[in-house]
Design an enzyme around this catalytic site. Sequence first.
Site, PDB file in Angstrom:
ATOM      1  CG  ASN A  12      -1.913   1.118   1.215  1.00  0.00           C
ATOM      2  OD1 ASN A  12      -1.791   1.852   0.529  1.00  0.00           O
ATOM      3  ND2 ASN A  12      -2.367   1.415   2.449  1.00  0.00           N
ATOM      4  CD1 TRP A  13       3.474   1.094  -3.113  1.00  0.00           C
ATOM      5  CD2 TRP A  13       3.478   2.084  -4.784  1.00  0.00           C
ATOM      6  NE1 TRP A  13       4.080   0.328  -3.922  1.00  0.00           N
ATOM      7  CE2 TRP A  13       3.945   1.119  -4.975  1.00  0.00           C
ATOM      8  CE3 TRP A  13       3.255   3.220  -5.876  1.00  0.00           C
ATOM      9  CZ2 TRP A  13       4.579   0.894  -6.400  1.00  0.00           C
ATOM     10  CZ3 TRP A  13       3.931   3.051  -6.860  1.00  0.00           C
ATOM     11  CH2 TRP A  13       4.572   1.825  -7.134  1.00  0.00           C
ATOM     12  CE  LYS A  14      -0.376   3.188   4.643  1.00  0.00           C
ATOM     13  NZ  LYS A  14      -0.281   3.494   6.387  1.00  0.00           N
ATOM     14  CG  HIS A 101      -5.792   1.775   5.386  1.00  0.00           C
ATOM     15  ND1 HIS A 101      -5.491   2.634   6.272  1.00  0.00           N
ATOM     16  CD2 HIS A 101      -4.910   0.602   5.234  1.00  0.00           C
ATOM     17  CE1 HIS A 101      -4.158   2.246   6.609  1.00  0.00           C
ATOM     18  NE2 HIS A 101      -3.943   1.332   6.121  1.00  0.00           N
ATOM     19  CD  GLU A 103      -3.218   5.560   6.608  1.00  0.00           C
ATOM     20  OE1 GLU A 103      -2.053   5.129   7.515  1.00  0.00           O
ATOM     21  OE2 GLU A 103      -3.247   5.504   5.572  1.00  0.00           O
ATOM     22  CD  GLU A 173      -3.268  -2.216   7.436  1.00  0.00           C
ATOM     23  OE1 GLU A 173      -2.053  -2.298   7.119  1.00  0.00           O
ATOM     24  OE2 GLU A 173      -4.111  -1.489   7.087  1.00  0.00           O
ATOM     25  N   GLY A 179       2.209   2.638  11.195  1.00  0.00           N
ATOM     26  CA  GLY A 179       3.256   3.940  11.006  1.00  0.00           C
ATOM     27  C   GLY A 179       3.610   4.273  12.168  1.00  0.00           C
ATOM     28  CB  SER A 219       5.206  -1.309  11.938  1.00  0.00           C
ATOM     29  OG  SER A 219       4.781   0.021  12.289  1.00  0.00           O
ATOM     30  N   GLY A 240       2.955  -1.392   4.504  1.00  0.00           N
ATOM     31  CA  GLY A 240       2.868   0.309   4.200  1.00  0.00           C
ATOM     32  C   GLY A 240       4.321   0.627   3.683  1.00  0.00           C
ATOM     33  N   GLY A 241       4.971   1.575   4.775  1.00  0.00           N
ATOM     34  CA  GLY A 241       6.401   1.842   4.364  1.00  0.00           C
ATOM     35  C   GLY A 241       7.282   1.084   3.561  1.00  0.00           C
TER      36      GLY A 241
END
Length: 257
Positions: A12-14, A101, A103, A173, A179, A219, A240-241
Site C-alpha cells: 500500500n503506497w498510500k 483502511h 485512515e 491492521e 506507521g 509496521s 505500508g512504508g
Amino acid sequence: MPNNRMPLIAGNWKMNKNYTEGVTLAQDLSNALGNGVDGVEVVVCPPFTDLKGVAGVIDFDHAPFGLGAQNVYWEASGAYTGEISCDMLTSVGCTYCIVGHSERRDYFGETDEDINRKVKALLAAGLKPISCCGESLEVREAGKQVEFVVSQIKADLAGVELATGDELVIAYEPIWAIGTGKTATPDDAQEVCGAIRETLVELLGEDVANKVRVLYGGSAKPGNIAGFMACPDVDGALVGGASLVAADFAQMVERAI
C-alpha cells in the site's frame, strides 16, 4: 500454509510517489523480483494517478506482481465528483482494491456500511477486495480487540456471498501499529486473525472461509515477516512504508514462503 492458501504480499503506497516516481519504483521492484518468487502472490497498490504508469511497467516487463487500488466508490457512474468506479479500475488493469483502511475510516469518516457497499461492488465487478479491519490502542488496552474486530467483520461482510472464498482478502491492521514502529507480536496477530477465521466460518461456511486469505498489516517489514507467516491464520501482509523501497519489499516477498 494451511488449506493451500497462497501467501499474498500487498504493498500500500498510500499518498506517496508521483507518476514518474511510481513508474521508477515499479521498475525497481520488477528488477528486484527478477523472474518472480514461486508460491507467493504479489500486488502493489499505488495512488490513482500512478495506476496507468505502473500497469505499463507490469505489461512491458511481464513483472511478477499484480495491480490494486487504494479505494473505490460503490456507484457505477454519475455525479460523484472526485470518486473512482470499479469499471475505471478494471480498465487500467487493477485486479485488487483496498477498502476500509483505518485512515479512510478515521480521516474521511467511512463507516462499516460504506465498506460493505464497496466490498459488494468490487465483487460484482470481478475485483478482489482487500477489506481492512483493526482496533485502536484504547480498545487493545481494554482487552476488547477480538470483540471489536469481529464486529467489524460482521458489519463489513453483511449479506456478502462468495463463490469460492479466494475472491476476498481480509487485512488485520491494529491501528496502534500503523506507521508507529510498534508491531503486534505473532501471538497478537494470530489471536485476532484466528478469531477472524472463526467469524468467516460462521458467515460463509467452512469450505469458503478456509480459502479467504487473512493478512497482517502494521509496521510489517523484512525483519518480522517470517514470524507472522508462521501463524496458522496469517496468509501474508499488507505492507505500508516497506513497500516504498523495492529491495525491502522484495525481501518480504522472498521471506513469505
